[in-house]
Design an enzyme around this catalytic site. Structure first.
Site, short mmCIF file in Angstrom:
data_model
loop_
_atom_site.label_atom_id
_atom_site.label_comp_id
_atom_site.label_asym_id
_atom_site.label_seq_id
_atom_site.Cartn_x
_atom_site.Cartn_y
_atom_site.Cartn_z
N LYS A 1 74.43 11.62 121.97
CA LYS A 1 73.80 11.46 123.29
C LYS A 1 73.65 9.97 123.58
O LYS A 1 73.17 9.20 122.75
CB LYS A 1 72.44 12.15 123.30
CG LYS A 1 71.81 12.24 124.68
CD LYS A 1 70.64 13.19 124.71
CE LYS A 1 70.09 13.34 126.12
NZ LYS A 1 69.01 14.33 126.21
N GLU B 1 60.80 29.54 126.75
CA GLU B 1 59.58 29.77 127.52
C GLU B 1 58.97 31.14 127.24
O GLU B 1 57.74 31.28 127.16
CB GLU B 1 59.86 29.62 129.01
CG GLU B 1 60.26 28.21 129.44
CD GLU B 1 61.76 27.95 129.36
OE1 GLU B 1 62.19 26.86 129.77
OE2 GLU B 1 62.50 28.84 128.87
N ARG C 1 60.47 31.77 134.07
CA ARG C 1 61.32 32.41 133.07
C ARG C 1 60.52 33.28 132.11
O ARG C 1 61.09 34.09 131.38
CB ARG C 1 62.09 31.34 132.29
CG ARG C 1 62.81 30.32 133.15
CD ARG C 1 63.69 29.41 132.35
NE ARG C 1 65.01 30.01 132.17
CZ ARG C 1 66.00 29.44 131.49
NH1 ARG C 1 65.81 28.27 130.91
NH2 ARG C 1 67.16 30.03 131.37
#
Length: 632
Positions: A288, A378, A406
């Site tokens: 990244k 979640e 969610r």
């Protein structure tokens, strides 16, 4: 490698020739390698001009080039997960110059968007959807007799969500032609690259190996014991050098890990995979922030970049003393969480991969045994809290409004039905700005207030935020405090943990004729409007329970009422007030102002509120149109 953001627009002679992925197929492998640096330099420069996500995008430049070079997009469906990986994809699909408008009003969307480009096969914003969507496309292609390919690129932690594994399980079962690429950028599965692993990956995608594998399957399938022995032997050998046994057990042909920054290796692997049928899982290891030294060193800090302001000429006179920065609402929550945890050892803090965004950093350091980051999960976060509450603990779930959607089933069945003592600290309520419709928190009042015995609150300022968090924490049952992104009006909060009376609003200004009933973030704007109209201003504080006595008093003493909220009008606090008056047999003149029945696009919060008629001018105009005699 770049050690600083480009100060000037970079020269990109090769990239300037790329109007679509078809142009990539004309380039040699050497030219593609040169193109990698140009894409990175353009990404770094353009995002420095606009702000936006760029750490994940820097890590997939080679992968994006390879995918568009090998596959026939847009006919082949390329689905990006965690859409902030897709900036290089936008650059290579004819949107290079438009990238300078990204996340701005009427500009490019922050994430893939179907209406924006035929190359954006699936719109995203939330994570972990790519495998399900790409599998759906693969099944559709099979049923339509089409040979088009479906590719899902998942990464940046998205494989931690249960939805991704649900899709993997189903994909292995239906055996559709699906390629899942795991962009492992050290935010999900750990690095596992080496000479033997690279050699094995080459072997696993080679034509001789796959011909031998399929022919052996046909022959040995007639000898069950021999086939079972061969299958187990293959799995055991592969598991010695790869982490892919799990995916093989799910029905995928696992390949990798390979170096995601080795463009020739990527091209070779993808060319072979393009002609293989069935579900395949390619594990690609990337870095990244690749190519930008500060981002490689701090991938979390450089996940996104704010717009760089151009330097101004030095002033002849000394600059004024810097003004003390106001804390954000998330900072208020983070401090409150630490303070309450110091008072009550039962408090446990939970976040679904939003430690920095929800400001649980200090809490995680001071109370490591009471801090739980469950990754991008979640649903698990909410039911985990329910289990903790069953045993007498006091869990606080720190979650963005858009992400709580969610876990709505878990909130209802696992927490609310059982009347469990869970506090939801809901950040990013209301319009959030440049990330667009997938990230606005404009539905939570509507979907929370219909849940029986749920307490729903919204503070008007920083002090009230602390007080309402305390109120919700001390309430015996499920409670939610919603607060906006960014800073408040600047009320200095005290460190006391003082609750407010449950279900009681306050009159902030006494006026005539008109009463403004404002919720949370719109109270400061409503104060300005009330001054101009000499109107009464009520700070509602509570969506549920409503302050019914105060509402009756306002209806009896004023000619008209106006409700104000940074939530959908449909089902919001205005609807709740309408329902209350209807139940009382009353019909006061009332105007409901909030987010209209449409998807709010991207832009600055101020721009978006103005477009919804929720800035000072818009509110005044709506009131004067509906109640011409209300102003003095």
């Amino acid at each position: 490698m770049f050690d600083a953001l480009p100060a000037e627009r970079p020269e990109t002679p090769l990239l300037d020739q790329i109007q679509s992925p078809a142009d990539l197929k004309k380039l040699s492998e050497r030219q593609l390698t040169s193109l990698v640096r140009e894409v990175r330099s353009w990404l770094l420069w353009s995002v420095s001009q606009t702000g936006g996500h760029f750490g994940a995008g820097l890590g997939v430049v080679e992968l994006t080039l390879a995918l568009h070079s090998v596959f026939d997009t847009p006919e082949d469906r390329l689905v990006w997960d965690v859409g902030h990986q897709a900036y290089p994809h936008k650059i290579l699909t004819g949107r290079k110059e438009e990238l300078l408008t990204i996340r701005q009003k009427d500009g490019l969307a922050a994430f893939p968007k179907r209406s924006e480009s035929e190359y954006d096969a699936f719109g995203v914003g939330h994570s972990s959807t790519s495998i399900s969507a790409a599998l759906g496309m693969a099944i559709a292609a099979r049923n339509q007799g089409s040979k088009r390919r479906s590719i899902a690129v998942i990464g940046d932690g998205a494989l931690t969500a249960g939805m991704a594994f649900e899709a993997l399980t189903h994909a292995g079962h239906v055996q559709a032609n699906l390629l899942v690429i795991l962009n492992d950028n050290e935010m999900s599965i750990s690095e596992n690259v080496g000479g033997l692993a690279t050699y094995l990956s080459r072997l696993l995608v080679s034509e001789p190996y796959n011909h031998l594998r399929e022919n052996s399957r046909r022959v040995l399938s007639k000898l069950p014991l021999a086939w079972e022995l061969a299958r187990k032997t293959e799995e055991q050998v592969k598991s010695l050098v790869t982490p892919g046994t799990l995916f093989e057990e799910l029905g995928f042909n696992y390949l990798g890990p390979i170096d995601g920054h080795n463009l020739p290796e990527l091209l070779s692997t993808l060319k072979k995979l393009k002609h293989l049928s069935g579900p395949h899982f390619l594990h690609v290891v990337t870095k990244k922030g690749k190519g930008f030294i500060p981002a490689e060193a701090d991938p979390i800090g450089y996940h996104a970049l704010t717009k760089l302001e151009k330097p101004v000429k030095p002033l002849e006179t000394p600059p004024p003393q810097p003004v003390k920065k106001k804390p954000k609402y998330s900072n208020i929550f983070g401090q409150w969480l630490c303070d309450m945890a110091a008072e009550d050892e039962r408090l446990l803090g939970i976040t679904p991969a939003m430690r920095e965004g929800s400001d649980l950093v200090e809490f995680s350091r001071r109370f490591p045994e009471r801090y739980f980051d469950v990754a991008i999960a979640e649903q698990h976060a909410v039911t985990l809290a329910a289990g903790m509450a069953c045993e007498g603990m006091k869990p606080v779930v720190a979650i963005y409004s858009t992400f709580l959607q969610r876990a709505y089933d878990q909130l209802i069945h696992d927490v609310a039905v059982q009347k469990l003592d869970v506090l939801f600290a809901i950040d990013r309520a209301g319009v959030v700005g440049e990330d667009g419709p997938t990230h606005h928190g404009t539905l939570d009042v509507s979907y929370l207030r219909c849940v029986p015995e749920m307490v729903v609150m919204a503070p008007a300022d920083e002090q009230e935020c602390r007080q309402l968090l305390t109120t919700g924490y001390l309430y015996s049952g499920p409670a939610a405090v919603r607060y906006p992104r960014g800073t408040g009006p600047g009320v200095e909060p005290d460190r006391a943990l003082t609750p407010l009376p449950l279900g009681k609003g306050e009159v902030r200004r006494q006026g005539k004729k008109l009463a403004l009933l404002a919720l949370g973030s719109l109270v400061p704007t409503a104060e300005k409007v009330a001054e101009q109209l000499d109107a009464t201003l009520v700070n509602l504080r509570f969506v549920k329970p409503l302050d019914k006595d105060l509402l009756l008093e306002m209806a009896a003493s004023h000619d008209a009422l106006v409700t104000l909220e940074e939530n959908a009008i449909m089902g919001g606090v205005g609807s709740a007030i309408n329902e209350f008056f209807a139940d009382q047999g009353l019909q006061p003149a009332i105007l409901n102002l909030g987010i209209p029945d449409l998807w709010v696009d991207q832009g600055t919060p101020a721009e978006l509120l103005a477009s919804c008629g929720l800035d000072e001018a818009g509110i005044l105009a709506a009131i004067r149109q509906r109640f011409p005699d209300s102003s003095c």
